[in-house]
Design a protein around this motif. Sequence first.
Motif, PDB file in Angstrom:
ATOM      1  N   GLY A 194      -5.878  -2.048   9.047  1.00  0.00           N
ATOM      2  CA  GLY A 194      -5.317  -3.387   9.181  1.00  0.00           C
ATOM      3  C   GLY A 194      -5.636  -4.292   8.003  1.00  0.00           C
ATOM      4  O   GLY A 194      -4.808  -5.106   7.584  1.00  0.00           O
ATOM      5  N   GLY A 195      -6.808  -4.126   7.410  1.00  0.00           N
ATOM      6  CA  GLY A 195      -7.198  -4.971   6.286  1.00  0.00           C
ATOM      7  C   GLY A 195      -6.747  -4.452   4.941  1.00  0.00           C
ATOM      8  O   GLY A 195      -6.957  -5.115   3.921  1.00  0.00           O
ATOM      9  N   ALA A 196      -6.124  -3.270   4.908  1.00  0.00           N
ATOM     10  CA  ALA A 196      -5.704  -2.677   3.640  1.00  0.00           C
ATOM     11  C   ALA A 196      -4.210  -2.439   3.582  1.00  0.00           C
ATOM     12  O   ALA A 196      -3.717  -1.784   2.668  1.00  0.00           O
ATOM     13  N   GLY A 197      -3.483  -3.003   4.534  1.00  0.00           N
ATOM     14  CA  GLY A 197      -2.049  -2.734   4.611  1.00  0.00           C
ATOM     15  C   GLY A 197      -1.260  -3.254   3.429  1.00  0.00           C
ATOM     16  O   GLY A 197      -0.188  -2.741   3.118  1.00  0.00           O
ATOM     17  N   ARG A 198      -1.767  -4.302   2.750  1.00  0.00           N
ATOM     18  CA  ARG A 198      -1.032  -4.880   1.616  1.00  0.00           C
ATOM     19  C   ARG A 198      -1.444  -4.263   0.284  1.00  0.00           C
ATOM     20  O   ARG A 198      -0.870  -4.577  -0.755  1.00  0.00           O
ATOM     21  N   LYS A 199      -2.431  -3.382   0.298  1.00  0.00           N
ATOM     22  CA  LYS A 199      -2.899  -2.753  -0.943  1.00  0.00           C
ATOM     23  C   LYS A 199      -1.953  -1.620  -1.341  1.00  0.00           C
ATOM     24  O   LYS A 199      -1.482  -0.868  -0.480  1.00  0.00           O
ATOM     25  N   PRO A 200      -1.644  -1.452  -2.649  1.00  0.00           N
ATOM     26  CA  PRO A 200      -0.795  -0.322  -3.073  1.00  0.00           C
ATOM     27  C   PRO A 200      -1.431   1.003  -2.680  1.00  0.00           C
ATOM     28  O   PRO A 200      -2.646   1.186  -2.810  1.00  0.00           O
ATOM     29  N   VAL A 201      -0.618   1.934  -2.218  1.00  0.00           N
ATOM     30  CA  VAL A 201      -1.142   3.214  -1.747  1.00  0.00           C
ATOM     31  C   VAL A 201      -1.800   3.989  -2.880  1.00  0.00           C
ATOM     32  O   VAL A 201      -2.726   4.774  -2.647  1.00  0.00           O
ATOM     33  N   LYS A 202      -1.380   3.768  -4.130  1.00  0.00           N
ATOM     34  CA  LYS A 202      -2.001   4.472  -5.254  1.00  0.00           C
ATOM     35  C   LYS A 202      -3.478   4.099  -5.392  1.00  0.00           C
ATOM     36  O   LYS A 202      -4.247   4.838  -6.034  1.00  0.00           O
ATOM     37  N   ALA A 203      -3.881   2.997  -4.789  1.00  0.00           N
ATOM     38  CA  ALA A 203      -5.291   2.588  -4.818  1.00  0.00           C
ATOM     39  C   ALA A 203      -6.063   3.103  -3.612  1.00  0.00           C
ATOM     40  O   ALA A 203      -7.257   2.848  -3.499  1.00  0.00           O
ATOM     41  N   TYR A 204      -5.404   3.813  -2.712  1.00  0.00           N
ATOM     42  CA  TYR A 204      -6.056   4.336  -1.513  1.00  0.00           C
ATOM     43  C   TYR A 204      -6.881   5.576  -1.856  1.00  0.00           C
ATOM     44  O   TYR A 204      -6.502   6.377  -2.707  1.00  0.00           O
TER      45      TYR A 204
END
Length: 306
Positions: A127-137
């Motif tokens: 929920g807290g990482a939904g706006r982060k680009p997936v390449k940074a996951y």
Amino acid sequence: MSAVISTRGLVKRYGRVRAVDGIDLDVQQGDVYGFLGANGSGKTTTVRMLLGLVLPTSGEVELLGGRMPRAGRRVLPRVGALIEGPASYGHLSGRENLRLLDASGRGGPWRTRSARVDAALDQVGLGGAGRKPVKAYSLGMRQRLGLAGALLRRPELLVLDEPTNGLDPQGISEIRELLLDLHRGGTTIFLSSHLLAEVEQLCDRVGVLDRGRLVLQDRIPTLVAPTGSTVVHSPAPDRVRALLDGRVTAVEGDRLVVRGEDPAEVNALLVGAGIPVTGLALDRPTLEQVVLAAAGTSPDRVEVPR
């Protein structure tokens, strides 16, 4: 209960190699079914055939009562799946990826799409990482995102291939609790894994695949049921053997296996004869022993808990 997954004589050949060799799966509604096998044993190929992503060489697949792949358009909207590595667009956020995945509208009305996406992200702890680009996951975060995608439709059947890959111990525990909660809500779960510990903690039924063949399929409580013997630990094994002549079937140090499934009866005989007893329990195999015996393999092929 009705069959949710059923295969009959399922075979997949690649040239002369039989990746899947005549398996008959039986997954019933309400099961948490563990599909266990070493890497390369044919698990992922089987899962892909179940979902109509790979055509079998021969045999039949039924999913939620429909013959696959012909019934795919009708039954797949009721199935959530995470197969191999989750696909995603790295430049987009996790939330945007899920919105694209839900664009077909099969998960529900478009007006509630944002709410469905947010709920799925919250369910898997993103929920807290939904706006982060997936390449940074991280790998574990990508795995969580893939699981969120599988949950968007609130599926009747959840098909997962190595769902805890890349997760740390806390993440594994969280995903385990999530899956158990989904099961309590009525979701049938089919979990493919090479990790025996994962299957043992989550599943109530298990199928074991070895070199493309289904060598074992049963309820876990049945597989680890008592053998009809009692395990005795005593510092005087020779005296135990002498007293229970003919009933002792195995001796290993101070551990003896005695025919008879009433530990109290065995204990009374030994104590009555003045023989010290330091441990007493029903004899039952571990799931590790059952799986390795069925697969004819070693712990380096199927990972077992240590």
